[in-house]
Design a protein around this motif. Structure first.
Motif, PDB file in Angstrom:
ATOM      1  N   UNK A 164       1.046  -1.126  -0.132  1.00 53.25           N
ATOM      2  CA  UNK A 164      -0.051   0.309  -0.087  1.00 53.25           C
ATOM      3  C   UNK A 164       1.020   1.386   0.005  1.00 53.25           C
TER       4      UNK A 164
ATOM      5  N   UNK B 179      -3.182   8.415  -4.287  1.00 53.01           N
ATOM      6  CA  UNK B 179      -3.487   7.918  -3.606  1.00 53.01           C
ATOM      7  C   UNK B 179      -4.818   7.657  -4.194  1.00 53.01           C
ATOM      8  N   UNK B 180      -5.838   7.647  -5.142  1.00 50.24           N
ATOM      9  CA  UNK B 180      -7.285   7.633  -5.327  1.00 50.24           C
ATOM     10  C   UNK B 180      -6.098   6.248  -6.574  1.00 50.24           C
TER      11      UNK B 180
ATOM     12  N   UNK C  65      -4.944   3.799  -5.678  1.00 48.87           N
ATOM     13  CA  UNK C  65      -4.082   2.887  -4.980  1.00 48.87           C
ATOM     14  C   UNK C  65      -5.508   2.573  -3.890  1.00 48.87           C
ATOM     15  N   UNK C  66      -6.739   3.118  -4.029  1.00 44.01           N
ATOM     16  CA  UNK C  66      -7.883   2.933  -3.325  1.00 44.01           C
ATOM     17  C   UNK C  66      -8.977   2.482  -4.064  1.00 44.01           C
ATOM     18  N   UNK C  67     -10.303   2.050  -3.554  1.00 35.91           N
ATOM     19  CA  UNK C  67     -11.112   1.016  -4.377  1.00 35.91           C
ATOM     20  C   UNK C  67     -11.214   1.545  -5.954  1.00 35.91           C
ATOM     21  N   UNK C  68     -11.936   3.861  -5.221  1.00 36.65           N
ATOM     22  CA  UNK C  68     -12.011   4.228  -6.577  1.00 36.65           C
ATOM     23  C   UNK C  68     -10.906   4.053  -8.321  1.00 36.65           C
TER      24      UNK C  68
ATOM     25  N   UNK D  16      -8.840   1.479  -8.441  1.00 36.34           N
ATOM     26  CA  UNK D  16      -8.747  -0.111  -9.249  1.00 36.34           C
ATOM     27  C   UNK D  16     -10.782   0.033  -9.963  1.00 36.34           C
ATOM     28  N   UNK D  17     -11.780   1.057  -9.933  1.00 35.19           N
ATOM     29  CA  UNK D  17     -13.183   0.942 -10.363  1.00 35.19           C
ATOM     30  C   UNK D  17     -12.696   1.510 -11.879  1.00 35.19           C
TER      31      UNK D  17
END
Lengths: 254, 358, 288
Positions: free
Chosen positions: B13, B188-189, B191-194, B196-197
Motif C-alpha cells: 500500500x 491516493x485515488x 491505490x484505493x477502490x475508486x 481500481x474501479x
C-alpha cells in the motif's frame, strides 16, 4: 420459494426468440448445469440474470429480490457473481488489482477518504487484501499475484476470472463454459474446484458447459436448452438420454 | 536487480515501495525545491510552464489514461480555470478564493460534460468533448463583459495573505507545491477502490458492472476530478501568460495535452511528468534549432507544428505505449544485462477489435 | 419566403460539401473502424493539388479535376500503407491521435508548400441562375448536382460491383472477409483511396466559393459533426447529417448571429445527448 427462480423468461433479438418462455428454479447449495447446442440461448440466460439485457417478459427472483427491478451494477451486491465466456478481465492491470476489484461491493469508504487515503481506508484495504489472499490460496494463484493479465496464458486467465468472482464472496456463482479452452488436466482441476466451491465455501453454482464428463461429475441437476426452449430438466443421466436432447445434438437418429 | 522481500501486506500500500524509491523521489523533490537557487529567471519561467503543463496533463491522465475516456476538449477546463482565477483576482479577492473557485467552476464544467458523456463511448465521446471545447471558446469570446472578449484580459499576480507574488521563483514554488499535492491525491485515488474501479471501467465496462461497479458514477467522478485539476492548472497558466485571449485555448492546446500524456505513456503517473518534460524540452529545442538552421528552413512558418505532428505520428506508429514503456525496456535491459531477451516486450500480433459492439 | 429559399439552397449546397467529407469519414470508419480526423485536411490538400495542376501547370480544368482525384487517391492509399496500417488493433484513441497528428502535418506542410496567402482556381462555371425570384450562384447548383450524381454512383457500386460487396464484407467482419479470400489489406487501402478522392472532389467543388488556404482543413470538424449527427456508421446518414449541418449554418447566421459559430455543435450535442449513438445507430450489443 426457491433460492433462484426463473419464470416464463423470454427475449428476442431482431425477431428471433433467443430465449422462449424458459422457467426453472435452483435450490440453495446445489450445482446446476445448463447444457444445449451452440446458440441455444444459454449465455443469454446468464446475461439476462446479469441484467445486461432487458427481457420481453418473465420474472427473475433471487432469494426474495426481484432482479428486474435492479440494474446491472446492483446484481453483484446481492451476492451473484459470474464469469464470462470470452474472458472479461482487466487486461492492463495486475492479477492482484483484478481480484481487488472483486472486493468493490464490500467497499464502504467515502470518496474523499480515499483521496486522502486515511487510516480507515488503509485498514479496509488490508482487510480486502486478506480476503483476496484467501482466494489466491484457495485457487493456488500465488505465483501470478503481481503479474499483468496481458502476459498470462489462457488457462491461468480462466482461473483468475473465477478467483475474481469468488472475491465478491457470492452466494450464487454463474460460470459460463468454465472448461472451454482448457486441456483435459485443467478441466479435471476445474471440476475439483467447483466441488470445493460448493462444499467448502457454501456457494450455489450454475454452470453452462459443453463437456459432458464435467457436467456428470459435478452437477446435481441438468437443464437442457434447445432453440431457446427448455427441452428437459432432471438428473444428468435422465437428461442425457432424453430423445429431444439426443436429437438436438446428433440429429434425428431414425 | 532488486529482489523485494515482503513481510506485510501494508508494504504494497505504500507509495514508495522500497528505500531506493524513497531516496530518489526525495532527492528529486529537493532538487526541484532548490532549482530557483541554481537557475536564472528565464529557465525558472520555462520550468514553471513545464510544471503547469504537468498539472494539466495529470488532470487529463485521470480521465483518459486511467478511466479510458478520450477527451479532446481539456483546453476548455484550462480556459475556465484561467478566466475564473483572473476574474476573482481582478475583483480584489485573494488567491485563497480565486484558486478554489477556478477549480470549482472547472469542476462544474466537468460535471456538465460528464453527465451526458458518461453514456457515450469511444469516438462519440472524443467528438463531444472536442465540440464542448469549441463552444466554451466561443462563449468566452462573446462574454466580453467578464472575459474582455477577443480583446483579451490582463491577469493580476497571485495574492496570498495580502502579499503579491511578483518573482518568477515564487510562482514556481507555488505551482510546485500545488502540483505535488495534486499528484499525491491522484496517487491516493489510484491505490484505493475508486482507482481500481476506474481501471476496471477502462479495461472492461461489462465485467466492471458485473462486479458491482457503477461505470456512470466512476466516469462522472473521473471527469470531475480531472476537470478540477486541469482548472487549477489553467489558473496558474493565467499567471504564466499574464494576458488571456480565448484563442489560446483552441483545439491545438487540447491536442498538445493529449500528445503529452501519450508521449509520456498512457496509464501511468510517471507518463505525465515524462511527457511534460519532453514537450517542454522539445519546444525549447525547436526554438533553438530554428535559430541554428539557415533561415530558409528555420524561418518557414509552421515548422513547429510540423515537427510536433511528425513526432506525434511516429510515436503512435512505432511506440504506442509511450516513452515510459521505452524507459521500462531500457531499465529491464540493464537489470537483466547479460540475459535480456529481445522478445520479452515483443508486440503481439493484433487483429481489429471491434468497438462497434458495445 | 424568398430569403428562406435562398438560405435553404445555400445551406444545401454547403451541406453537400460537408456530406461528402462525412461520407469519407464514414467509409473509412465502416471499413477499418478508424476515425480519420485528417479528412478535412485531405480535402484541403485536394484543392491545393487541383490549384497546382490547373493554375500552376496549366492543365485544362476538365483534365485537371480527374488528375487531382487520381493523385489524391494514390495519396490516400499511401497514407494507409505507410502509416495508418501500423495502428490496426490499437485502441481507438491511438487512431484518433494518429490522424490528428496527420492533420497537423498536412496543414503545416500545405502552409510551407503553398503559403498562407489564399489562392483561387479559375472555374469554367460561373454566373448566376435565377428562378422563383431567387438568385443562386451556378457553382452552388453544380455542387448539388455533382453530389447527387456521386451518391448514385457510389450506391450502385456498393450494391452491385464485386469490389463494393467485398468492401461491405470487410466492414462487417475483417477476419471472416479474410477467410473468404478477400484481400483485406488491399480493400482497406482502396477505401482510403476512394475516401481521399471524394474529399478532394469536395475540395474542388468548394474552391470557387471559399478561397483555398491551409486552415480550410479545419472544416473537417464540421463534417465530423455531420457524420456524428447522421450516426457514424451510416452512409445515407452522413449525407443527411451534412445537409442538416449545412442548412443550420446560414439560418443561424441570419436569425441568431450570436451563436452562429457554435450552433452546429450545439445541435450535435443535443443529438448526442438524446441518442448517444447518433440518428442512425450502428452500435450493437457486444456478445458476451
Amino acid at each position: 420459494m426457491s433460492f433462484l427462480e426463473i419464470k416464463n423468461l423470454s427475449i428476442s433479438f431482431g425477431g428471433v426468440k433467443a430465449v422462449d418462455d424458459v422457467s426453472f428454479s435452483i435450490e440453495e447449495g446445489s450445482v446446476y448445469a445448463i447444457i444445449g447446442p451452440n446458440g441455444a440461448g444459454k449465455s443469454t440466460i446468464f446475461n439476462l440474470l446479469s441484467r445486461f439485457y432487458e427481457p420481453l417478459s418473465g420474472q427473475l427472483n433471487f432469494s426474495g429480490n426481484e432482479l428486474l427491478e435492479l440494474g446491472a451494477k446492483d446484481i453483484a451486491r446481492l451476492g451473484i457473481a459470474r464469469t464470462f465466456q470470452n474472458l472479461e478481465l482487466f487486461e492492463h492491470a495486475s492479477v492482484l488489482q483484478n481480484l481487488l476489484v472483486g472486493r468493490h461491493v464490500h467497499n464502504n469508504q467515502s470518496w474523499w477518504r480515499q483521496m486522502l487515503f486515511t487510516r480507515s481506508v488503509v485498514e479496509a484495504e488490508l482487510e480486502h487484501r486478506r480476503k483476496v489472499e484467501e482466494v489466491i490460496d484457495f485457487l493456488e494463484l500465488a505465483h501470478y499475484r503481481n503479474q499483468m493479465i496481458s502476459g498470462l496464458p489462457y488457462g491461468v486467465r480462466k482461473k483468475i476470472e473465477l478467483a475474481r468472482a469468488l472475491c465478491i464472496e457470492p452466494k450464487l456463482l454463474l460460470l459460463d463454459e468454465p472448461s472451454s479452452g482448457l486441456n483435459p488436466e485443467e478441466t479435471e482441476e476445474m471440476g475439483f474446484w467447483i466441488e470445493d466451491i460448493r462444499r467448502d465455501l457454501n456457494i450455489t453454482v450454475v454452470l453452462i458447459e459443453h463437456d459432458m464428463s464435467l457436467v456428470a461429475e459435478v452437477s446435481d441437476r441438468v437443464l437442457a436448452i434447445v432453440n431457446g426452449r427448455v427441452a428437459t430438466e432432471g438428473s444428468h443421466a435422465f437428461v442425457q438420454s432424453h430423445p429431444d436432447v439426443v436429437s438436438a445434438y446428433l440429429g434425428d437418429v431414425k | 536487480m532488486r529482489i523485494l522481500f515482503k513481510t506485510n501486506y501494508k508494504q504494497d500500500l505504500n507509495l514508495a515501495k522500497h528505500s531506493g524509491h524513497r531516496f530518489w523521489y526525495g532527492l528529486l523533490i529537493l532538487v526541484l525545491l532548490a532549482a530557483p537557487l541554481i537557475l536564472d529567471g528565464y529557465y525558472i519561467g520555462e520550468a514553471t510552464r513545464v510544471l503547469i503543463f504537468a498539472m494539466a496533463g495529470l488532470g487529463l491522465m485521470v480521465v483518459t489514461g486511467f478511466t479510458g475516456q478520450v477527451s479532446l476538449g481539456h483546453a476548455a477546463f484550462l480556459l475556465i480555470g484561467a478566466y475564473t482565477n483572473a476574474w476573482f483576482l481582478a475583483q480584489g479577492f485573494s488567491s485563497f478564493i480565486a484558486l478554489p473557485m477556478a477549480a470549482l467552476l472547472s469542476m462544474i464544467g466537468g460535471l456538465l460534460v460528464a453527465i451526458p458523456a458518461a453514456r457515450m463511448s469511444g469516438i462519440y465521446l472524443a467528438i463531444a468533448t472536442l465540440v464542448f471545447a469549441i463552444i466554451v471558446e466561443d462563449v468566452a469570446g462573446h462574454l466580453s463583459s467578464i472575459t474582455g472578449g477577443n480583446r483579451g484580459m490582463m491577469v493580476d499576480v497571485p495574492m496570498l495573505f495580502g502579499y503579491q507574488i511578483w518573482q518568477s521563483w515564487e510562482l514556481y514554488l507555488f505551482v510546485l507545491i500545488i502540483l505535488v499535492a495534486a499528484t499525491l491525491i491522484v496517487l491516493n485515488i489510484l491505490r484505493s477502490p475508486l482507482g481500481r474501479a476506474m481501471i476496471a471501467v477502462r479495461d472492461s465496462e461489462v465485467s466492471s458492472q458485473a462486479l458491482g461497479v457503477n461505470p456512470m458514477k466512476i466516469k462522472v467522478f473521473a471527469f470531475t476530478v480531472s476537470a478540477a485539476i486541469t482548472g487549477l492548472a489553467g489558473a496558474f497558466l493565467a499567471h504564466y501568460m499574464l494576458f488571456l485571449t480565448p484563442q489560446i485555448f483552441g483545439i491545438l492546446l487540447s491536442i498538445q495535452l493529449l500528445l503529452m500524456i501519450v508521449l509520456g505513456g498512457l496509464g501511468t503517473v510517471h507518463g505525465v511528468f515524462f511527457g511534460a518534460v519532453l514537450i517542454g524540452v522539445l519546444e525549447t529545442g525547436i526554438s533553438i534549432a530554428k535559430d541554428a538552421l539557415p533561415s530558409s528552413i528555420g524561418g518557414l512558418p509552421g515548422i513547429e507544428p510540423l515537427v510536433f505532428g511528425v513526432i506525434l505520428v511516429s510515436v503512435i506508429a512505432f511506440e504506442p505505449t509511450g516513452i515510459y514503456s521505452r524507459w521500462v525496456k531500457i531499465r529491464s535491459y540493464m537489470e537483466f544485462f547479460p540475459i535480456y531477451r529481445r522478445k520479452s516486450f515483443k508486440r503481439q500480433r493484433v487483429y481489429l477489435k471491434t468497438e462497434r459492439l458495445k | 419566403m424568398n430569403e428562406f429559399l435562398q438560405l435553404l439552397i445555400v445551406g444545401i449546397s454547403q451541406g453537400c460539401i460537408y456530406g461528402l467529407m462525412a461520407l469519407g469519414f464514414v467509409m473509412i470508419y465502416k471499413a477499418t473502424e478508424m476515425v480519420n480526423f485528417a479528412q478535412g485536411d485531405m480535402m484541403m490538400l485536394g484543392s491545393f493539388v487541383a490549384w497546382t495542376l490547373i493554375m500552376d501547370l496549366g492543365m485544362p480544368f476538365w483534365l485537371g479535376v480527374p488528375a487531382t482525384l487520381i493523385v489524391m487517391a494514390l495519396f490516400g492509399a499511401l497514407v494507409d500503407i505507410l502509416i495508418v496500417r501500423r495502428v490496426i488493433g490499437q485502441p481507438q484513441f491511438a487512431v484518433i491521435i494518429l490522424t490528428l497528428g496527420l492533420g497537423i502535418i498536412f496543414r503545416a506542410a500545405a502552409g510551407m508548400i503553398w503559403g498562407h496567402v489564399p489562392l483561387t482556381i479559375d472555374s469554367p462555371i460561373s454566373g448566376f441562375s435565377s428562378f422563383y425570384g431567387i438568385v443562386i450562384g451556378n457553382e452552388r447548383l453544380v455542387i448539388i448536382a455533382v453530389t447527387a450524381l456521386l451518391i448514385t454512383i457510389l450506391w450502385t457500386y456498393f450494391r452491385y460491383s464485386k469490389w463494393g460487396v467485398a468492401m461491405k464484407a470487410t466492414s462487417q467482419n475483417q477476419l471472416a472477409a479474410y477467410y473468404s479470400g478477400i484481400p483485406v489489406r488491399v480493400i482497406i487501402s482502396a477505401v482510403w483511396a476512394v475516401a481521399a478522392a471524394i474529399s478532394a472532389l469536395a475540395g474542388i467543388l468548394l474552391a470557387p466559393i471559399t478561397l483555398i488556404e491551409p486552415m480550410n482543413g479545419l472544416l473537417g470538424i464540421k463534417a465530423f459533426a455531420a457524420a456524428v449527427i447522421g450516426g457514424f456508421g451510416s452512409m445515407p446518414g452522413a449525407i443527411l447529417g451534412g445537409l442538416i449541418v449545412g442548412i443550420i449554418e446560414p439560418f443561424a447566421a441570419a436569425y441568431i448571429p450570436a451563436v452562429k459559430g457554435s450552433m452546429v455543435y450545439i445541435v450535435m450535442l443535443i443529438v448526442l445527448a438524446l441518442r448517444p449513438q447518433g440518428l442512425f445507430a450502428q452500435i450493437h450489443k457486444k456478445k458476451l
